[in-house]
Design a protein around this motif. Structure first.
Motif, PDB file in Angstrom:
ATOM      1  N   GLY A  87     -54.495  91.569 -38.230  1.00 51.91           N
ATOM      2  CA  GLY A  87     -54.372  91.026 -39.571  1.00 51.91           C
ATOM      3  C   GLY A  87     -53.362  91.834 -40.369  1.00 51.91           C
ATOM      4  N   PRO A  88     -52.840  91.289 -41.458  1.00 48.84           N
ATOM      5  CA  PRO A  88     -51.734  91.935 -42.175  1.00 48.84           C
ATOM      6  C   PRO A  88     -52.112  93.127 -43.046  1.00 48.84           C
ATOM      7  CG  PRO A  88     -52.381  89.926 -43.308  1.00 48.84           C
ATOM      8  CD  PRO A  88     -53.179  89.967 -42.029  1.00 48.84           C
ATOM      9  N   LYS A  89     -53.376  93.248 -43.404  1.00 50.27           N
ATOM     10  CA  LYS A  89     -53.731  94.283 -44.374  1.00 50.27           C
ATOM     11  C   LYS A  89     -53.678  95.690 -43.794  1.00 50.27           C
ATOM     12  CE  LYS A  89     -57.041  95.496 -47.963  1.00 50.27           C
ATOM     13  NZ  LYS A  89     -58.178  95.058 -48.770  1.00 50.27           N
ATOM     14  N   TYR A  90     -53.882  95.825 -42.496  1.00 51.59           N
ATOM     15  CA  TYR A  90     -54.067  97.151 -41.926  1.00 51.59           C
ATOM     16  C   TYR A  90     -52.789  97.975 -41.831  1.00 51.59           C
ATOM     17  CZ  TYR A  90     -52.012  97.454 -37.234  1.00 51.59           C
ATOM     18  OH  TYR A  90     -51.148  97.592 -36.181  1.00 51.59           O
ATOM     19  N   TYR A  91     -51.614  97.328 -41.837  1.00 52.04           N
ATOM     20  CA  TYR A  91     -50.368  98.046 -41.548  1.00 52.04           C
ATOM     21  C   TYR A  91     -50.138  99.243 -42.464  1.00 52.04           C
ATOM     22  CZ  TYR A  91     -49.193  94.062 -38.584  1.00 52.04           C
ATOM     23  OH  TYR A  91     -49.204  93.110 -37.613  1.00 52.04           O
ATOM     24  N   PRO A 115     -44.974  85.320 -37.940  1.00 55.79           N
ATOM     25  CA  PRO A 115     -44.930  84.733 -39.297  1.00 55.79           C
ATOM     26  C   PRO A 115     -46.241  84.753 -40.057  1.00 55.79           C
ATOM     27  CG  PRO A 115     -43.648  83.395 -37.799  1.00 55.79           C
ATOM     28  CD  PRO A 115     -44.321  84.433 -36.945  1.00 55.79           C
ATOM     29  N   LYS A 116     -47.351  84.505 -39.368  1.00 52.67           N
ATOM     30  CA  LYS A 116     -48.650  84.479 -40.051  1.00 52.67           C
ATOM     31  C   LYS A 116     -48.971  85.819 -40.703  1.00 52.67           C
ATOM     32  CE  LYS A 116     -50.536  80.359 -39.454  1.00 52.67           C
ATOM     33  NZ  LYS A 116     -51.004  79.537 -40.594  1.00 52.67           N
ATOM     34  N   LEU A 117     -48.360  86.890 -40.197  1.00 50.77           N
ATOM     35  CA  LEU A 117     -48.668  88.215 -40.716  1.00 50.77           C
ATOM     36  C   LEU A 117     -47.651  88.737 -41.714  1.00 50.77           C
ATOM     37  CD1 LEU A 117     -49.995  90.054 -37.534  1.00 50.77           C
ATOM     38  CD2 LEU A 117     -51.249  88.779 -39.255  1.00 50.77           C
ATOM     39  N   TYR A 118     -46.463  88.155 -41.768  1.00 46.14           N
ATOM     40  CA  TYR A 118     -45.486  88.674 -42.717  1.00 46.14           C
ATOM     41  C   TYR A 118     -45.095  87.671 -43.798  1.00 46.14           C
ATOM     42  CZ  TYR A 118     -41.591  86.131 -40.473  1.00 46.14           C
ATOM     43  OH  TYR A 118     -40.760  85.162 -39.988  1.00 46.14           O
ATOM     44  N   ALA A 119     -45.413  86.388 -43.598  1.00 44.54           N
ATOM     45  CA  ALA A 119     -44.920  85.375 -44.531  1.00 44.54           C
ATOM     46  C   ALA A 119     -46.004  84.566 -45.217  1.00 44.54           C
ATOM     47  CB  ALA A 119     -43.958  84.430 -43.809  1.00 44.54           C
TER      48      ALA A 119
END
Length: 425
Positions: A87-91, A115-119
């Motif tokens: 998921g995108p939050k962890y980065y 794309p689902k994780l950056y856009a």
């Protein structure tokens, strides 16, 4: 009464002994491969020994990219820290953990997510990932208030509805629960309970901490390993497992079905560790799939691709939200680290879709507003569908191609950008 206390004493003693054994031995090598993989990456980060000049972060597609050892003073070392389905939050929190663990501060971060994780922004909260009730995290008061009114409405003023139930690996449950069971360990095994407490707030914090507390017990954290330990087969480790690891890096051997996961969980995880170590973080999970399943999946997705009709109505396209990228860039700038985004090749027919091409243009416009950071492309952003095992992941031939082009085309541009950035400072 005495016999009852005696039984309780033996039960408690057993669990204490089990906890000690798990903590003092390497029983985690018997854990399921997905959990083992995440813990292996976590151990490396927490060791404080990481020293790559450039670190990659991303998801399961970018896991196929190998790191790089410099051959001269004009090049930089690269390590791949991509993890599947995080998921995108962890980065941003992962990067913070990386630095706080005492690892060498990288000169550059390469973001390689799909794309689902950056856009698409950060998406719904963990406790409602399909956004059935809320799209953003709530305060505890707002959550209680909502659930109170929902209780009255559902129980008194409308007919109860049946949750969408799906089957997976013999289980039947609603899709949110199954997704959490399948992917939740990525969060829980990557961070400590204290780190998770700092990362979340409101209802999300309560949700994730409630899931994390049982993992304070190693015997619960590695319950899969304990279960696998009951089978003698899972303890076997052949002396030539590294030879098998090398053997299984040839497409012909993978496609011939000679590289399936070892029947011994211990040996399978040692092979995973060997490949990750030798390739500086890379591990293509698609190579673990049976050839017949790969062929079936390829035929299925190719048939679907031929029938696919591209959506040409901009009003119905998914909204573009680069919040994740913006936050990562701000974090990198605050830490005086360069930031780059690598656009990973996808299936050519999907890349040609108007919606995808529009997103690429938006991506270019976004980076035009961040001239100190850089966007990198491969020679061709579209690969034939035959080089994928599904609509996301590369097969072994796609993996070979993407790595060849990464080393010969993308990395030289990354190195040039970083060298020029350092000169301008």
């Amino acid at each position: 009464m005495h016999s009852k206390f005696k039984g309780i004493f033996f039960a408690v003693s057993f669990f204490i002994l089990l906890e000690v054994i798990v903590r003092l031995t390497d029983v985690y090598y018997l854990e399921q491969p997905e959990t083992f993989f995440v813990n292996l990456k976590r151990s490396y980060v927490e060791s404080g020994k990481a020293d790559a000049d450039i670190i990659m972060i991303g998801d399961s597609r970018s896991m196929a990219l190998a790191g790089y050892t410099p051959r001269n003073k004009q090049e930089y070392s690269v390590y791949n820290h991509s993890l599947p389905a995080m998921g995108p939050k962890y980065y941003r929190f992962f990067l913070d953990k990386y630095l706080k663990s005492g690892n060498k501060k990288p000169k550059m971060i390469l973001f390689t997510a799909s794309p689902k994780l950056y856009a698409t922004g950060y998406g719904p909260p963990l406790y409602d990932p399909s956004a059935k009730f809320v799209k953003t995290n709530e305060t505890v008061f707002a959550y209680i208030n909502r659930r109170w009114h929902e209780g009255w409405e559902k129980n008194l003023f409308q007919t109860p509805t049946v949750e969408k139930i799906i089957s997976y690996s013999g289980k039947q449950d609603n899709i949110d629960q199954l997704l959490w069971e399948f992917f939740g360990h990525r969060y829980l095994h990557q961070f400590t309970i204290g780190e998770l407490w700092e990362q979340y707030e409101g209802v999300e914090r309560i949700f994730i901490i409630a899931k994390a507390v049982p993992l304070l017990y190693e015997s619960y954290k590695y319950h899969g390993a304990i279960r696998n330990a009951l089978s003698f087969q899972n303890w076997k480790l052949s002396k030539d497992y590294k030879t098998k690891s090398l053997f299984c890096e040839t497409c012909a051997n993978v496609e011939a079905g000679l590289c399936l996961p070892s029947p011994s969980q211990r040996e399978d995880n040692f092979i995973i560790e060997d490949q990750i170590s030798r390739h500086l973080g890379k591990y293509n999970i698609s190579n673990r799939v049976k050839p017949e399943i790969v062929l079936f999946a390829k035929a299925k997705y190719k048939e679907e691709a031929e029938k696919e009709v591209h959506n040409t109505d901009p009003k119905s396209w998914e909204p573009i939200d680069f919040t994740v990228m913006e936050d990562l860039i701000q974090y990198a700038e605050k830490k005086d680290i360069r930031f780059g985004f690598v656009y990973m090749p996808w299936i050519d027919s999907k890349e040609a879709a108007p919606e995808v091409q529009n997103r690429i243009q938006k991506l270019k416009s976004f980076f035009a507003k961040h001239p100190k950071q850089q966007l990198f492309f491969f020679p061709n952003s579209g690969y034939p569908i035959e080089q994928f095992v599904d609509n996301i992941h590369y097969d072994c031939r796609g993996e070979t191609r993407v790595n060849d082009e990464f080393r010969s085309f993308v990395l030289p541009k990354v190195f040039d950008f970083l060298r020029n950035s350092e000169k301008s400072n």
